[in-house]
Design an enzyme around this catalytic site. Structure first.
Site, PDB file in Angstrom:
ATOM      1  N   GLU A 151      -9.980 -20.651  23.522  1.00 22.93           N
ATOM      2  CA  GLU A 151      -9.671 -22.084  23.661  1.00 22.93           C
ATOM      3  C   GLU A 151     -10.874 -22.955  23.295  1.00 22.93           C
ATOM      4  O   GLU A 151     -10.717 -24.081  22.836  1.00 22.93           O
ATOM      5  CB  GLU A 151      -9.197 -22.369  25.087  1.00 22.93           C
ATOM      6  CG  GLU A 151      -8.453 -23.660  25.262  1.00 22.93           C
ATOM      7  CD  GLU A 151      -7.053 -23.648  24.629  1.00 22.93           C
ATOM      8  OE1 GLU A 151      -6.939 -24.138  23.487  1.00 22.93           O
ATOM      9  OE2 GLU A 151      -6.094 -23.172  25.261  1.00 22.93           O
ATOM     10  N   GLU A 211     -23.676 -27.652  14.745  1.00 25.77           N
ATOM     11  CA  GLU A 211     -23.816 -26.224  14.492  1.00 25.77           C
ATOM     12  C   GLU A 211     -25.296 -25.916  14.286  1.00 25.77           C
ATOM     13  O   GLU A 211     -26.077 -26.809  13.908  1.00 25.77           O
ATOM     14  CB  GLU A 211     -23.030 -25.840  13.225  1.00 25.77           C
ATOM     15  CG  GLU A 211     -21.530 -25.875  13.395  1.00 25.77           C
ATOM     16  CD  GLU A 211     -21.046 -24.945  14.509  1.00 25.77           C
ATOM     17  OE1 GLU A 211     -21.649 -23.867  14.697  1.00 25.77           O
ATOM     18  OE2 GLU A 211     -20.085 -25.307  15.191  1.00 25.77           O
ATOM     19  N   LYS A 226     -11.908 -24.624  11.405  1.00 24.72           N
ATOM     20  CA  LYS A 226     -10.935 -24.968  12.448  1.00 24.72           C
ATOM     21  C   LYS A 226      -9.530 -25.115  11.861  1.00 24.72           C
ATOM     22  O   LYS A 226      -8.533 -24.751  12.500  1.00 24.72           O
ATOM     23  CB  LYS A 226     -11.359 -26.262  13.144  1.00 24.72           C
ATOM     24  CG  LYS A 226     -12.567 -26.048  14.045  1.00 24.72           C
ATOM     25  CD  LYS A 226     -13.137 -27.356  14.524  1.00 24.72           C
ATOM     26  CE  LYS A 226     -14.248 -27.134  15.534  1.00 24.72           C
ATOM     27  NZ  LYS A 226     -15.084 -28.307  15.739  1.00 24.72           N
ATOM     28  N   GLY A 323     -18.256 -33.005  25.137  1.00 20.45           N
ATOM     29  CA  GLY A 323     -19.574 -32.416  24.879  1.00 20.45           C
ATOM     30  C   GLY A 323     -19.581 -30.971  25.338  1.00 20.45           C
ATOM     31  O   GLY A 323     -18.525 -30.331  25.438  1.00 20.45           O
TER      32      GLY A 323
HETATM   33  N1  LIG Z   1     -22.504 -26.636  20.741  1.00 21.69           N
HETATM   34  C1  LIG Z   1     -21.230 -27.027  20.855  1.00 21.69           C
HETATM   35  O1  LIG Z   1     -20.934 -28.164  21.244  1.00 21.69           O
HETATM   36  C2  LIG Z   1     -20.108 -26.063  20.536  1.00 21.69           C
HETATM   37  C3  LIG Z   1     -18.782 -26.452  20.824  1.00 21.69           C
HETATM   38  C4  LIG Z   1     -17.742 -25.543  20.566  1.00 21.69           C
HETATM   39  C5  LIG Z   1     -18.031 -24.291  20.022  1.00 21.69           C
HETATM   40  N2  LIG Z   1     -19.344 -23.957  19.725  1.00 21.69           N
HETATM   41  C6  LIG Z   1     -19.603 -22.622  19.177  1.00 21.69           C
HETATM   42  O2  LIG Z   1     -20.221 -21.842  20.214  1.00 21.69           O
HETATM   43  C7  LIG Z   1     -21.137 -20.919  19.630  1.00 21.69           C
HETATM   44  C8  LIG Z   1     -22.509 -21.093  20.282  1.00 21.69           C
HETATM   45  O3  LIG Z   1     -22.969 -22.414  20.020  1.00 21.69           O
HETATM   46  P1  LIG Z   1     -24.347 -22.924  20.610  1.00 21.69           P
HETATM   47  O4  LIG Z   1     -24.385 -24.385  20.386  1.00 21.69           O
HETATM   48  O5  LIG Z   1     -24.552 -22.385  21.979  1.00 21.69           O
HETATM   49  O6  LIG Z   1     -25.390 -22.200  19.619  1.00 21.69           O
HETATM   50  P2  LIG Z   1     -26.948 -22.012  19.845  1.00 21.69           P
HETATM   51  O7  LIG Z   1     -27.470 -23.035  20.797  1.00 21.69           O
HETATM   52  O8  LIG Z   1     -27.551 -21.884  18.495  1.00 21.69           O
HETATM   53  O9  LIG Z   1     -27.053 -20.588  20.605  1.00 21.69           O
HETATM   54  C9  LIG Z   1     -26.724 -19.385  19.978  1.00 21.69           C
HETATM   55  C10 LIG Z   1     -27.182 -18.235  20.851  1.00 21.69           C
HETATM   56  O10 LIG Z   1     -26.838 -16.999  20.213  1.00 21.69           O
HETATM   57  C11 LIG Z   1     -27.997 -16.176  20.137  1.00 21.69           C
HETATM   58  N3  LIG Z   1     -27.825 -15.295  18.977  1.00 21.69           N
HETATM   59  C12 LIG Z   1     -27.824 -15.616  17.668  1.00 21.69           C
HETATM   60  N4  LIG Z   1     -27.563 -14.525  16.913  1.00 21.69           N
HETATM   61  C13 LIG Z   1     -27.409 -13.493  17.784  1.00 21.69           C
HETATM   62  C14 LIG Z   1     -27.148 -12.118  17.641  1.00 21.69           C
HETATM   63  N5  LIG Z   1     -26.954 -11.567  16.440  1.00 21.69           N
HETATM   64  N6  LIG Z   1     -27.074 -11.360  18.763  1.00 21.69           N
HETATM   65  C15 LIG Z   1     -27.266 -11.895  19.990  1.00 21.69           C
HETATM   66  N7  LIG Z   1     -27.505 -13.194  20.193  1.00 21.69           N
HETATM   67  C16 LIG Z   1     -27.576 -13.986  19.099  1.00 21.69           C
HETATM   68  C17 LIG Z   1     -29.165 -17.123  20.059  1.00 21.69           C
HETATM   69  O11 LIG Z   1     -30.361 -16.468  20.422  1.00 21.69           O
HETATM   70  P3  LIG Z   1     -31.792 -17.258  20.393  1.00 21.69           P
HETATM   71  O12 LIG Z   1     -31.718 -18.270  21.507  1.00 21.69           O
HETATM   72  O13 LIG Z   1     -32.790 -16.205  20.703  1.00 21.69           O
HETATM   73  O14 LIG Z   1     -31.872 -17.869  19.043  1.00 21.69           O
HETATM   74  C18 LIG Z   1     -28.712 -18.182  21.076  1.00 21.69           C
HETATM   75  O15 LIG Z   1     -28.971 -17.722  22.387  1.00 21.69           O
HETATM   76  C19 LIG Z   1     -21.142 -21.191  18.117  1.00 21.69           C
HETATM   77  O16 LIG Z   1     -20.322 -20.247  17.476  1.00 21.69           O
HETATM   78  C20 LIG Z   1     -20.574 -22.591  18.008  1.00 21.69           C
HETATM   79  O17 LIG Z   1     -19.878 -22.796  16.799  1.00 21.69           O
HETATM   80  C21 LIG Z   1     -20.375 -24.802  19.987  1.00 21.69           C
END
Ligand SMILES: NC(=O)c1ccc[n+]([C@@H]2O[C@H](COP(=O)([O-])OP(=O)(O)OC[C@H]3O[C@@H](n4cnc5c(N)ncnc54)[C@H](OP(=O)(O)O)[C@@H]3O)[C@@H](O)[C@H]2O)c1
Length: 347
Positions: A151, A211, A226, A323
């Site tokens: 979701e 992203e 999406k 957010g």
């Molecule tokens: N941000 C939003 O508002 C939002 C909303 C809806 C959906 N999403 C989706 O949710 C996901 C996470 O977003 P985010 O904003 O949290 O991203 P983020 O802040 O860049 O965090 C990504 C996390 O994944 C870790 N990581 C990256 N590659 C990895 C791997 N191969 N194995 C294990 N860990 C790994 C990173 O480690 P490090 O910390 O060590 O770099 C970090 O802890 C994405 O797919 C995004 O599209 C985000």
């Protein structure tokens, strides 16, 4: 019902979810009989921590906020990568929260397949795997009698998939139209106020809503991903993001955005799909909407999706300035779904 959770990815979304888990701990136990333990957290550059006795989530959050390694929390032999983490961490539910790869969905698809094969339920906010491998993952989950929930991949957690699957039985989704990328809507709203695209993007980054690779937002990839998800999940299609006709907002200038406002129009990045013959055609492109169009009034990070159905006509979901908290809530609601549907005796 006690569930052991593993968080693969502990960035903006992973940490927001961890905070919500702590905040709702009593509610989950009191109202749903659900208790949880986080037995593992994996990151790319901040190490991996597993502890079958349960990690101290407060301390893990403090370490993450300080940019520290999670290594001191780890118990047992060192784990070299995320696949070793999934295998070693004895979790009931795997949360896949690594960054989007809009070209292939990997390595998150492999993460999710590994978790499902190991017998874990999988919950994700990562769009890549659902856009590129929905059918394969759905069939694998079904074969394993595990849940696959996502979701949080769309509209920052507003209930789109649950709405269709649980509240609109026997309905067909014939098409959709909407604003599904918060970052570009935020940027275009700020450009209406005179900001440059670069400054508006920087502001969006500071809110943690972009992203990891911001080109995915600006060039329309996120919206195309999406659109592919919506087509595949809700319309029975079989498309990939690259088959969506796509153009982003990069070429739009602040001047053009402000000129549009003067003639009662608003630039928006529109995602849409329609049925054509036996197939579905998806498209992402900027449009200059008249202010008589309800979508023209969405400001900031707001999202909206109009579903065109054969039973209810047009249904629109609007989410005002969502957010990280809303994405975290989608993960929590998916967790409650898993507990209710797959472990009902415990609830
Ligand atoms: N941000 C939003 O508002 C939002 C909303 C809806 C959906 N999403 C989706 O949710 C996901 C996470 O977003 P985010 O904003 O949290 O991203 P983020 O802040 O860049 O965090 C990504 C996390 O994944 C870790 N990581 C990256 N590659 C990895 C791997 N191969 N194995 C294990 N860990 C790994 C990173 O480690 P490090 O910390 O060590 O770099 C970090 O802890 C994405 O797919 C995004 O599209 C985000």
């Amino acid at each position: 019902m006690a569930l052991r959770l593993a968080l693969l990815g502990f960035g903006n979304v992973g940490q927001a979810f961890a905070r919500l888990l702590l905040e709702k701990r009593e509610t989950l136990q009191r109202d749903y009989g659900l208790t949880w333990t986080v037995v593992g957290i994996a990151t790319a550059r901040h190490s991996i921590a597993c502890d079958q006795a349960g990690l101290d989530l407060h301390r893990a959050l403090l370490a993450a906020r300080a940019g520290d390694s999670l290594a001191p929390f780890h118990q047992g032999p060192a784990l070299s990568n995320s696949l070793a983490f999934i295998q070693a961490c004895d979790a009931d539910v795997l949360f896949e929260l690594t960054p989007l790869n809009a070209e292939s969905g990997q390595p998150a698809i492999t993460h999710m397949q590994t978790g499902l094969r190991k017998g874990q339920h999988v919950i994700t906010a990562n769009k890549g795997p659902i856009a590129f491998a929905y059918r394969a993952l759905r069939d694998l989950a079904k074969g394993q009698e595990r849940a696959l929930r996502f979701e949080g991949t769309l509209l920052d957690g507003a209930p789109v998939f649950s709405l269709v699957s649980q509240v609109l039985p026997a309905s067909r989704v014939l098409g959709f139209r909407g604003i599904v990328n918060s970052t570009t809507n935020f940027i275009l709203s700020r450009m209406e106020e005179g900001l440059s695209m670069t400054d508006a993007l920087r502001e969006a980054q500071s809110l943690g809503i972009t992203e990891a690779d911001t080109d995915y937002d600006v060039d329309g990839w996120d919206a195309a991903v999406k659109t592919a998800i919506l087509i595949n999940v809700l319309m029975g299609g079989d498309v990939t993001p690259s088959s969506i006709q796509r153009s982003g907002i990069r070429a739009i200038t602040t001047r053009a955005v402000m000129d549009a406002v003067r003639i009662d129009r608003r630039f928006k990045l529109l995602a849409q799909a329609t049925q054509q013959g036996s197939g579905v055609v998806g498209m992402v492109a900027p449009a200059m909407l008249p202010t008589t169009d309800p979508l023209a009034h969405l400001r900031g990070t707001s999202n909206a999706l109009t579903l065109i159905t054969d039973t209810m006509g047009e249904l629109t979901i609007v989410e005002s300035n969502p957010g990280l908290a809303q994405t975290a809530y989608a993960l929590l609601s998916d967790l409650i779904y898993v507990a209710r549907e797959h472990h009902p005796a415990g609830l």
